[in-house]
Design an enzyme around this catalytic site. Structure first.
Site, short mmCIF file in Angstrom:
data_model
loop_
_atom_site.label_atom_id
_atom_site.label_comp_id
_atom_site.label_asym_id
_atom_site.label_seq_id
_atom_site.Cartn_x
_atom_site.Cartn_y
_atom_site.Cartn_z
CD GLU A 43 -2.96 -0.99 -0.08
OE1 GLU A 43 -3.03 0.25 -0.88
OE2 GLU A 43 -3.56 -1.91 -0.39
CE1 TYR A 126 -7.09 2.65 -0.69
CE2 TYR A 126 -4.63 2.80 -0.45
CZ TYR A 126 -5.51 2.22 -0.74
OH TYR A 126 -5.49 0.88 -1.47
CG ASP A 144 -8.62 3.89 -4.83
OD1 ASP A 144 -9.95 3.94 -4.75
OD2 ASP A 144 -7.91 3.40 -5.57
#
Length: 296
Positions: A43, A126, A144
DNA sequence: GACGCGTGGCT
DNA sequence: TAGCCAAGCGT
């Protein structure tokens, strides 16, 4: 009086099950081998960097540092060096800091709690929820830019999403399935749809699984304008100068470089100095006795 | 809320 | 070909 939103979850989840790309961080073996750390690293790398460029770097990173403690045991210079050309090198520094925080606060285990994740360096709304959902199976809205675009079109009949807002989280939470596993799939499915079908510039509506309920399509694809900020010009920018300085230090393989040997012949000497100063201020490089190096 | 922050592929 | 675009974050 707005009508009820149509069911997006059923077609999105079915479409995802049949069409999801085979990406490393979606494989069972990846989760078994690297757990929450693998998801966390992926991520970080995916923040504003395309999937295809992330994959080889992710493999190399996790082979070198398979746990947070492994990364935390090395100086930040190593992280910044191995970040290579992924862009936004502050993320490498933040990832290293997060690894140290995980070692020191959480016994080396990536936390599952959203608030604990949010307290780590480089982790925002996020990434915190992405880790909690995709590594630990919790039920949270993971929002997102892809998700915001899909919702803007399917529900609001807009061609592009508005400015990001905390309200996006509540809105998306309201359309997630009640079941944790189904909700996790819908989170991934909505992002995936935005990435490969409901794209920013040339959407492929002819293969979209929710075209039949899409408000933007029903309205005739109106151009409702683009609320996103325009990216500043890169050519000639301070960012370009910073990138060049950092690349020079990466290419020096971690050894110190005399400050006068960095960016010799850069068109704007003041900009060169400004870039070096701001990199020092950010902790991305260090200066001592007339030499520059990556941070130890 | 707006800004600064890398890098490179695509149209 | 010169923008446009890419799984954001911290300030």
């Amino acid at each position: 009086m707005p009508h009820r939103s149509p069911d997006l979850a059923t077609p999105l989840v079915a479409w995802y099950r049949a069409n999801a790309r085979d990406l490393p961080w979606r494989r069972d073996a990846f989760h078994e081998q690297y757990g929450g750390w693998g998801v966390l690293v992926s991520e970080f790398m995916l923040q504003q960097t395309p999937t295809t460029r992330v994959i080889p770097h992710l493999d190399a990173w996790l082979a070198r540092w398979p746990t947070p403690s492994a990364l935390a045991a090395e100086p930040p210079a190593e992280a910044v060096h191995r970040w290579a050309n992924l862009g936004y090198p502050r993320r490498a520094l933040w990832l290293h800091r997060a690894a140290v925080q995980i070692r020191d606060r959480h016994d080396g285990i990536v936390p599952a709690d959203v608030d604990a994740l949010l307290a780590l360096a480089g982790i925002g709304d996020y990434t915190a929820r992405a880790v909690a959902v995709f590594a630990y199976g919790q039920r949270h809205p993971v929002v997102d830019t892809n998700t915001r675009r899909v919702l803007a079109r399917a529900i609001e009949a807009r061609s592009q999403p508005g400015a990001p807002s905390r309200r996006d989280l509540d809105r998306f939470a309201g359309v997630l399935p009640a079941d944790d596993d189904e909700a996790a799939i819908m989170n991934a499915a909505t992002m995936e749809l935005g990435a490969v079908v409901c794209t920013a510039r040339t959407p492929r509506c002819e293969v979209c699984p929710i075209a039949h309920v899409c408000a933007w399509r029903a309205a005739g694809y109106p151009d409702t304008g683009d609320a996103r900020r325009k990216q500043a010009r890169y050519e000639g920018s301070d960012r370009q100068a910073r990138g060049a300085v950092l690349k020079a230090l990466r290419d020096a393989a971690g050894t110190a470089v005399p400050i006068h040997d960095v960016l010799t012949g850069w068109p704007d000497p003041l900009q060169r100095d400004r870039a070096i100063d701001s990199l020092i201020a950010d902790g991305l490089i260090e200066a001592s006795h007339g030499v520059l190096r990556l941070p130890r």
